[in-house]
Each structure stands twice: as C-alpha cells, then as structure tokens.
Design a protein around this motif. Structure first.
Motif, PDB file in Angstrom:
ATOM      1  N   LEU A 253       9.503   1.468 -10.330  1.00 54.23           N
ATOM      2  CA  LEU A 253       8.175   2.010 -10.600  1.00 54.23           C
ATOM      3  C   LEU A 253       7.484   2.438  -9.311  1.00 54.23           C
ATOM      4  CD1 LEU A 253       6.204   2.591 -12.892  1.00 54.23           C
ATOM      5  CD2 LEU A 253       5.266   0.298 -12.593  1.00 54.23           C
ATOM      6  N   GLU A 254       7.638   1.657  -8.251  1.00 51.30           N
ATOM      7  CA  GLU A 254       7.038   2.004  -6.953  1.00 51.30           C
ATOM      8  C   GLU A 254       7.627   3.307  -6.413  1.00 51.30           C
ATOM      9  OE1 GLU A 254       4.609   0.552  -5.063  1.00 51.30           O
ATOM     10  OE2 GLU A 254       4.179  -0.813  -6.694  1.00 51.30           O
TER      11      GLU A 254
ATOM     12  N   ILE B 108      14.560  -9.387 -12.371  1.00 51.04           N
ATOM     13  CA  ILE B 108      14.294  -8.274 -13.295  1.00 51.04           C
ATOM     14  C   ILE B 108      12.970  -7.594 -12.944  1.00 51.04           C
ATOM     15  CG2 ILE B 108      13.756  -7.676 -15.704  1.00 51.04           C
ATOM     16  CD1 ILE B 108      15.716  -9.895 -16.548  1.00 51.04           C
ATOM     17  N   SER B 109      11.941  -8.419 -12.664  1.00 51.94           N
ATOM     18  CA  SER B 109      10.642  -7.852 -12.305  1.00 51.94           C
ATOM     19  C   SER B 109      10.718  -7.130 -10.962  1.00 51.94           C
ATOM     20  CB  SER B 109       9.571  -8.953 -12.251  1.00 51.94           C
ATOM     21  OG  SER B 109       9.834  -9.878 -11.212  1.00 51.94           O
ATOM     22  N   LEU B 110      11.560  -7.628 -10.032  1.00 54.67           N
ATOM     23  CA  LEU B 110      11.731  -6.975  -8.733  1.00 54.67           C
ATOM     24  C   LEU B 110      12.349  -5.588  -8.904  1.00 54.67           C
ATOM     25  CD1 LEU B 110      11.736  -6.929  -5.634  1.00 54.67           C
ATOM     26  CD2 LEU B 110      13.949  -8.108  -5.697  1.00 54.67           C
ATOM     27  N   VAL B 111      13.423  -5.516  -9.697  1.00 54.29           N
ATOM     28  CA  VAL B 111      14.092  -4.228  -9.928  1.00 54.29           C
ATOM     29  C   VAL B 111      13.154  -3.256 -10.635  1.00 54.29           C
ATOM     30  CG1 VAL B 111      15.980  -3.072 -11.145  1.00 54.29           C
ATOM     31  CG2 VAL B 111      16.406  -5.234  -9.960  1.00 54.29           C
TER      32      VAL B 111
ATOM     33  N   LEU C  10      -3.513   2.090  -3.101  1.00 50.61           N
ATOM     34  CA  LEU C  10      -4.397   1.316  -3.974  1.00 50.61           C
ATOM     35  C   LEU C  10      -3.876   1.349  -5.399  1.00 50.61           C
ATOM     36  CD1 LEU C  10      -7.082  -0.273  -4.057  1.00 50.61           C
ATOM     37  CD2 LEU C  10      -8.205   1.859  -4.687  1.00 50.61           C
ATOM     38  N   ASP C  11      -3.474   2.541  -5.868  1.00 53.43           N
ATOM     39  CA  ASP C  11      -2.917   2.692  -7.207  1.00 53.43           C
ATOM     40  C   ASP C  11      -1.623   1.895  -7.332  1.00 53.43           C
ATOM     41  OD1 ASP C  11      -2.734   3.716  -9.793  1.00 53.43           O
ATOM     42  OD2 ASP C  11      -1.457   5.369  -9.151  1.00 53.43           O
ATOM     43  N   SER C  12      -0.786   1.963  -6.305  1.00 54.05           N
ATOM     44  CA  SER C  12       0.494   1.269  -6.310  1.00 54.05           C
ATOM     45  C   SER C  12       0.317  -0.252  -6.342  1.00 54.05           C
ATOM     46  CB  SER C  12       1.291   1.671  -5.066  1.00 54.05           C
ATOM     47  OG  SER C  12       2.465   0.910  -4.958  1.00 54.05           O
ATOM     48  N   VAL C  13      -0.635  -0.748  -5.543  1.00 53.14           N
ATOM     49  CA  VAL C  13      -0.864  -2.191  -5.465  1.00 53.14           C
ATOM     50  C   VAL C  13      -1.429  -2.738  -6.774  1.00 53.14           C
ATOM     51  CG1 VAL C  13      -2.333  -3.946  -4.384  1.00 53.14           C
ATOM     52  CG2 VAL C  13      -1.105  -2.301  -2.968  1.00 53.14           C
ATOM     53  N   ILE C  14      -2.337  -1.997  -7.381  1.00 51.15           N
ATOM     54  CA  ILE C  14      -2.902  -2.436  -8.662  1.00 51.15           C
ATOM     55  C   ILE C  14      -1.809  -2.519  -9.718  1.00 51.15           C
ATOM     56  CG2 ILE C  14      -4.437  -1.734 -10.552  1.00 51.15           C
ATOM     57  CD1 ILE C  14      -6.343  -0.647  -8.412  1.00 51.15           C
ATOM     58  N   THR C  15      -0.857  -1.567  -9.687  1.00 47.17           N
ATOM     59  CA  THR C  15       0.288  -1.596 -10.601  1.00 47.17           C
ATOM     60  C   THR C  15       1.149  -2.820 -10.333  1.00 47.17           C
ATOM     61  OG1 THR C  15       0.347   0.810 -10.727  1.00 47.17           O
ATOM     62  CG2 THR C  15       2.351  -0.352 -11.371  1.00 47.17           C
ATOM     63  N   ALA C  16       1.397  -3.117  -9.057  1.00 49.78           N
ATOM     64  CA  ALA C  16       2.227  -4.259  -8.673  1.00 49.78           C
ATOM     65  C   ALA C  16       1.602  -5.572  -9.124  1.00 49.78           C
ATOM     66  CB  ALA C  16       2.446  -4.262  -7.158  1.00 49.78           C
TER      67      ALA C  16
ATOM     68  N   ALA D 137       9.379  -5.443  -3.292  1.00 51.07           N
ATOM     69  CA  ALA D 137       9.503  -4.198  -4.055  1.00 51.07           C
ATOM     70  C   ALA D 137       8.937  -3.017  -3.273  1.00 51.07           C
ATOM     71  CB  ALA D 137       8.790  -4.340  -5.394  1.00 51.07           C
ATOM     72  N   VAL D 138       7.799  -3.225  -2.634  1.00 45.97           N
ATOM     73  CA  VAL D 138       7.167  -2.159  -1.839  1.00 45.97           C
ATOM     74  C   VAL D 138       8.052  -1.761  -0.667  1.00 45.97           C
ATOM     75  CG1 VAL D 138       5.276  -1.692  -0.223  1.00 45.97           C
ATOM     76  CG2 VAL D 138       4.779  -2.652  -2.477  1.00 45.97           C
ATOM     77  N   ILE D 139       8.600  -2.760   0.058  1.00 50.33           N
ATOM     78  CA  ILE D 139       9.447  -2.471   1.223  1.00 50.33           C
ATOM     79  C   ILE D 139      10.713  -1.725   0.808  1.00 50.33           C
ATOM     80  CG2 ILE D 139      10.856  -3.518   3.041  1.00 50.33           C
ATOM     81  CD1 ILE D 139       8.736  -5.725   3.250  1.00 50.33           C
ATOM     82  N   ILE D 140      11.370  -2.200  -0.261  1.00 52.72           N
ATOM     83  CA  ILE D 140      12.597  -1.546  -0.735  1.00 52.72           C
ATOM     84  C   ILE D 140      12.303  -0.109  -1.167  1.00 52.72           C
ATOM     85  CG2 ILE D 140      14.382  -1.552  -2.522  1.00 52.72           C
ATOM     86  CD1 ILE D 140      14.124  -4.632  -2.540  1.00 52.72           C
ATOM     87  N   ALA D 141      11.192   0.075  -1.903  1.00 50.86           N
ATOM     88  CA  ALA D 141      10.825   1.415  -2.394  1.00 50.86           C
ATOM     89  C   ALA D 141      10.574   2.372  -1.236  1.00 50.86           C
ATOM     90  CB  ALA D 141       9.590   1.327  -3.293  1.00 50.86           C
ATOM     91  N   VAL D 142       9.861   1.909  -0.217  1.00 51.92           N
ATOM     92  CA  VAL D 142       9.561   2.774   0.933  1.00 51.92           C
ATOM     93  C   VAL D 142      10.829   3.102   1.713  1.00 51.92           C
ATOM     94  CG1 VAL D 142       8.358   2.923   3.144  1.00 51.92           C
ATOM     95  CG2 VAL D 142       7.167   2.032   1.143  1.00 51.92           C
TER      96      VAL D 142
END
Length: 258
Positions: free
Chosen positions: A19-20, A11-14, A152-158, A171-176
């Motif tokens: 969000l990313e 759930i957190s991954l999705v 930086l903004d994205s990582v702080i959110t993650a 999550a970052v890899i899938i989003a990109v």
C-alpha cells in the motif's frame, strides 16, 4: 520481540508495504518531473535525495504519533464566520491542522502541475532556459514540501492498518527502497515520452484536487482515483504501441529526441 513470530504481523507488513508503494507512485511522479528540470548529471542525485527525505519525513511523523493525532482537532470553524447554525454544516466547515496541510498541499500541487503543463505546451522555448534558472536546492525544497503532504497521508494510512510502530517504520523503509530502485526507470520513461509526461502532470493535478477536497472533508475514494489513473495509463500504453516508431511531439524546454 515476540511479535516477530506472529504471522499476522508479517501479513500486515507485506500489505502495508504494498500500500505504501502504491501511495508513493504520485510522489515518484512529482520527484521525477521536478528532477527533470535539472541538468542530467544532477537528476539521479535529486531523485535519490528526494526519496530519502520522504523516508525520513515519514519515519519522523510515525515517531510523533501523539502530535499527529492532535492535527485532527479543529483549529477554527469557517461555518461560524458564515453564521451557519446547522450542526452538520458546522462540522463540515471545521478546519484542523491536517486539513490546512492538505489544502495548502493541494493548492500547491494544482498550481505546480498547471504551470508545468503550460510551460511545456505554451512556454517561451527560445527565450526562457528553464534549467538555467532552476537550482538544485530549489528543486529539493519543493520536493520536501510535497513530501510532507504525501507523507502525512501515508502515515495516517499506516496508523490505521498496523498496531506496532516497528511494522509501520519497516514498511515505510522497504517501500522507499523499492521506489528508489524504480525511480530511475520511471523517470526515464516519463521524460522519453512527452504524452506520458502530460498524463503524469494531469495525475498530479487530479491528486491536488483530491487533497483539496479531503482538506474540506469531502472524501473521494482513492479506489476511483487510482482506477482512473490505471485506465488512462492502459489507454496511453495502447497509443504508444500503435504509434511505435513514430517521432514523438516535441515539448518546450525539453531536448528534442534525435
């Protein structure tokens, strides 16, 4: 690897992936606009390389969480230079490494979007060939600089939404990857409609102001910013539908549509 069987992890991954992707929209817009300054044959390569650099930057930052946390420690306090004595005011004027990155990134984004708007509306169309003076490496360097700020903004959110580094990286890899697939369509649409391009540049201007405010600890809820952007896009879509078939206005330094 027991976390793979935990439904909360999925759930957190999705949630984090979605969000990313949302947070990456401004990155796609900036990359698309910068890539459009290059010859058509190099634009796709610039977009893909720019997004790949964004992914690498975010993964490296996630793997350096200890260093990321030190960025929130104050480096100096501007309030002391102004001889302020109120504790709350002093706290607001404390500048950390993260604040510096956001301030510099915000100022760069404001400058870049403003100069792009001026260039497209009042630039010397017949005396300045923008694509002749813009180099592929120059565009990639500018994209990389903004990638660092956006990442930086994205990582702080993650970090605030997930406990497992594996989930954050996934999550970052899938989003990109999703952004890579959609970047071409978004770029073509933005470049095809000059008014949409102006709207996209105004979004970057808004995001630059938001980063600048964030750097000075003046938090602007992102919900307000994204609502304003979504409402503007809705209005523009209605305008495009009403004016369908009409020849769009021709901006400087852009090939006129036949």
């Amino acid at each position: 690897m027991e976390w793979l069987s935990n439904p909360e992890i999925w759930i957190s991954l999705v949630t984090l992936t979605i969000l990313e992707i949302v947070l990456g929209i401004d990155n796609i817009i900036f990359i698309s606009i910068m890539a459009s300054k290059l010859p058509a044959s190099k634009q796709k390569k610039a977009r893909q390389l720019g997004l790949a650099l964004a992914m690498i930057t975010r993964v490296l930052l996630l793997l350096s969480l200890t260093w990321i946390m030190t960025l929130t420690s104050p480096l100096f306090n501007m309030g002391e230079w102004m001889a302020l004595t109120d504790a709350e005011l002093l706290k607001q004027f404390a500048i950390s490494g993260r604040d510096l990155i956001l301030i510099i990134g915000g100022l760069f984004l404001i400058y870049k979007s403003t100069s792009e708007i001026h260039d497209k509306l009042e630039g010397e169309e017949h005396h300045t060939d923008t694509k002749a003076v813009v180099t592929f490496s120059g565009v990639i360097v500018q994209i990389l600089l903004l990638d660092i700020v956006f990442s930086l903004d994205s990582v702080i959110t993650a970090v605030g939404m997930a406990d497992h580094i594996e989930v954050m990286i996934a999550a970052v890899i899938i989003a990109v990857l999703v952004m890579m697939l959609s970047a071409g369509g978004i770029s073509d649409f933005v470049n095809k409609h000059p008014t949409v391009k102006m709207l996209a540049l105004s979004f970057l201007l808004l995001i630059g102001v938001s980063l600048l405010a964030e750097g000075f600890d003046q938090h602007i809820p992102k919900g307000y910013i994204y609502f304003a952007m979504a409402f503007s896009v809705l209005v523009e879509m209605l305008n495009l539908k009403m004016n369908k078939g009409k020849k769009p206005v021709h901006l400087h330094n852009l090939p006129e549509e036949k």
